[in-house]
Design a protein around this motif. Structure first.
Motif, PDB file in Angstrom:
ATOM      1  N   ILE A 161      11.961  -1.964   7.815  1.00 56.74           N
ATOM      2  CA  ILE A 161      10.637  -2.248   7.754  1.00 56.74           C
ATOM      3  C   ILE A 161      10.337  -3.836   8.502  1.00 56.74           C
ATOM      4  O   ILE A 161       9.504  -3.826   9.647  1.00 56.74           O
ATOM      5  CB  ILE A 161       9.522  -2.497   6.650  1.00 56.74           C
ATOM      6  CG1 ILE A 161       9.254  -0.881   5.962  1.00 56.74           C
ATOM      7  CG2 ILE A 161       8.323  -3.076   6.770  1.00 56.74           C
ATOM      8  CD1 ILE A 161       8.734  -0.892   4.528  1.00 56.74           C
ATOM      9  N   GLN A 205       0.752  -1.164   0.049  1.00 52.38           N
ATOM     10  CA  GLN A 205       0.069   0.053   0.054  1.00 52.38           C
ATOM     11  C   GLN A 205       0.825   1.255  -0.167  1.00 52.38           C
ATOM     12  O   GLN A 205       2.240   1.120   0.038  1.00 52.38           O
ATOM     13  CB  GLN A 205      -0.916   0.132   1.182  1.00 52.38           C
ATOM     14  CG  GLN A 205      -1.801  -1.128   1.341  1.00 52.38           C
ATOM     15  CD  GLN A 205      -2.525  -1.189   2.411  1.00 52.38           C
ATOM     16  OE1 GLN A 205      -3.840  -1.157   2.636  1.00 52.38           O
ATOM     17  NE2 GLN A 205      -2.077  -1.113   3.802  1.00 52.38           N
ATOM     18  N   PRO A 206       0.316   2.234   0.019  1.00 52.76           N
ATOM     19  CA  PRO A 206       1.183   3.648  -0.104  1.00 52.76           C
ATOM     20  C   PRO A 206       1.914   3.719   1.033  1.00 52.76           C
ATOM     21  O   PRO A 206       3.098   4.260   1.234  1.00 52.76           O
ATOM     22  CB  PRO A 206       0.186   4.734  -0.424  1.00 52.76           C
ATOM     23  CG  PRO A 206      -0.957   4.222  -1.227  1.00 52.76           C
ATOM     24  CD  PRO A 206      -1.050   2.659  -0.484  1.00 52.76           C
ATOM     25  N   ASP A 207       1.524   3.287   2.475  1.00 50.62           N
ATOM     26  CA  ASP A 207       2.153   3.495   3.541  1.00 50.62           C
ATOM     27  C   ASP A 207       3.367   2.308   3.803  1.00 50.62           C
ATOM     28  O   ASP A 207       3.791   2.221   4.689  1.00 50.62           O
ATOM     29  CB  ASP A 207       1.216   3.351   4.649  1.00 50.62           C
ATOM     30  CG  ASP A 207       0.447   2.369   4.842  1.00 50.62           C
ATOM     31  OD1 ASP A 207       0.634   1.260   3.926  1.00 50.62           O
ATOM     32  OD2 ASP A 207      -0.439   2.105   5.733  1.00 50.62           O
ATOM     33  N   GLY A 208       3.409   1.471   2.615  1.00 51.67           N
ATOM     34  CA  GLY A 208       4.467   0.444   2.945  1.00 51.67           C
ATOM     35  C   GLY A 208       4.038  -0.895   3.258  1.00 51.67           C
ATOM     36  O   GLY A 208       4.625  -1.813   3.556  1.00 51.67           O
ATOM     37  N   GLN A 209       2.621  -0.911   3.825  1.00 54.66           N
ATOM     38  CA  GLN A 209       2.173  -2.278   4.530  1.00 54.66           C
ATOM     39  C   GLN A 209       1.750  -3.139   3.414  1.00 54.66           C
ATOM     40  O   GLN A 209       1.009  -2.572   2.381  1.00 54.66           O
ATOM     41  CB  GLN A 209       1.167  -1.745   5.375  1.00 54.66           C
ATOM     42  CG  GLN A 209       1.684  -1.073   6.804  1.00 54.66           C
ATOM     43  CD  GLN A 209       2.777  -1.722   7.272  1.00 54.66           C
ATOM     44  OE1 GLN A 209       2.445  -2.847   7.757  1.00 54.66           O
ATOM     45  NE2 GLN A 209       3.739  -0.964   7.583  1.00 54.66           N
ATOM     46  N   ARG A 235      15.032  -0.257   2.820  1.00 54.98           N
ATOM     47  CA  ARG A 235      13.607   0.215   3.250  1.00 54.98           C
ATOM     48  C   ARG A 235      12.853  -1.100   3.764  1.00 54.98           C
ATOM     49  O   ARG A 235      12.432  -0.903   4.954  1.00 54.98           O
ATOM     50  CB  ARG A 235      12.744   0.969   1.995  1.00 54.98           C
ATOM     51  CG  ARG A 235      11.491   1.348   2.410  1.00 54.98           C
ATOM     52  CD  ARG A 235      10.804   2.098   1.534  1.00 54.98           C
ATOM     53  NE  ARG A 235       9.430   2.738   1.842  1.00 54.98           N
ATOM     54  CZ  ARG A 235       8.486   1.989   1.627  1.00 54.98           C
ATOM     55  NH1 ARG A 235       8.315   1.124   0.751  1.00 54.98           N
ATOM     56  NH2 ARG A 235       7.311   2.848   1.949  1.00 54.98           N
ATOM     57  N   GLY A 251      -0.647   2.416  -4.665  1.00 51.03           N
ATOM     58  CA  GLY A 251       0.552   1.661  -3.898  1.00 51.03           C
ATOM     59  C   GLY A 251       2.073   1.795  -4.273  1.00 51.03           C
ATOM     60  O   GLY A 251       2.150   2.731  -5.155  1.00 51.03           O
TER      61      GLY A 251
END
Length: 196
Positions: A75, A18-22, A71, A161
């Motif tokens: 995460i 997703q855009p938030d990296g999740q 990145r 995303g």
């Protein structure tokens, strides 16, 4: 010598987060069955269908080193220095963490994708090198270092995303016909990269 391949789980519309990296529903296939696939990280479990278990075993048992971007490494908090693939990790970064040697003693930090692939090949020996970060995979594709593109395609549309593939520096990259393994909640595709 093994091959250099990429593997990512991707939404049907081409996103790896997703855009938030999740990852949202992308990894639901990791728990969509009753076949356990062991791995060295006790915090990660795989309970998949028979077909996906065979794919996972191939991706883990044949890998001698895994390449990740900084990145993704951050995460995942370095997977506790025990990546589920069971292989040493090479992280592409300009600045390794100051506590790298103490927190991640089996992880190697390298500046640059070409250097990371070379180091991962040394570590892997006769086994495969798997690139597991979209940006690093993109750069490796641009450099002509990838021999196979593997995607676990998940039946979900994100609409937005972080894309798996973006603009290629050299234009179109032709792939051979895929090996296709249908699994529960994922369709596993392996595309050899055309040479010459």
């Amino acid at each position: 010598m093994g091959k250099v391949l990429t593997h990512m789980t991707m939404s049907l519309d081409g996103y790896i987060a997703q855009p938030d990296g999740q990852p949202a529903e992308l990894f639901d296939w990791y728990s969509a069955g009753d076949v356990s696939v062991p791995n060295p990280n006790e915090e990660v479990t795989f309970a998949v269908d028979d077909a996906s278990a065979e794919v996972l075993r191939g991706l883990t048992e044949e890998v001698g080193a895994l390449i990740a971007g900084r990145r993704l490494f951050d995460i995942a908090d370095g997977w506790g220095d025990r990546h589920p693939a069971g292989a040493p990790v090479v992280v592409v970064t300009h600045r390794p963490p100051s506590d790298a040697a103490a927190r991640w003693p089996t992880t190697t930090f390298v500046d640059g994708v070409e250097a990371a692939v070379a180091r991962a090949r040394e570590i892997a020996g006769t086994k495969d090198v798997t690139i597991a970060s979209a940006n690093v995979a993109q750069q490796a594709l641009d450099l002509g270092l990838v021999e196979e593109v593997c995607v676990s395609l998940v039946p979900v549309l994100f609409g937005e995303g972080i894309p798996h593939f973006t603009r290629l520096a050299q234009g179109h990259l032709l792939l051979e016909d895929p090996t296709v393994v249908p699994g529960r909640r994922a369709l596993h595709l392996r595309y050899p990269v055309q040479r010459g």
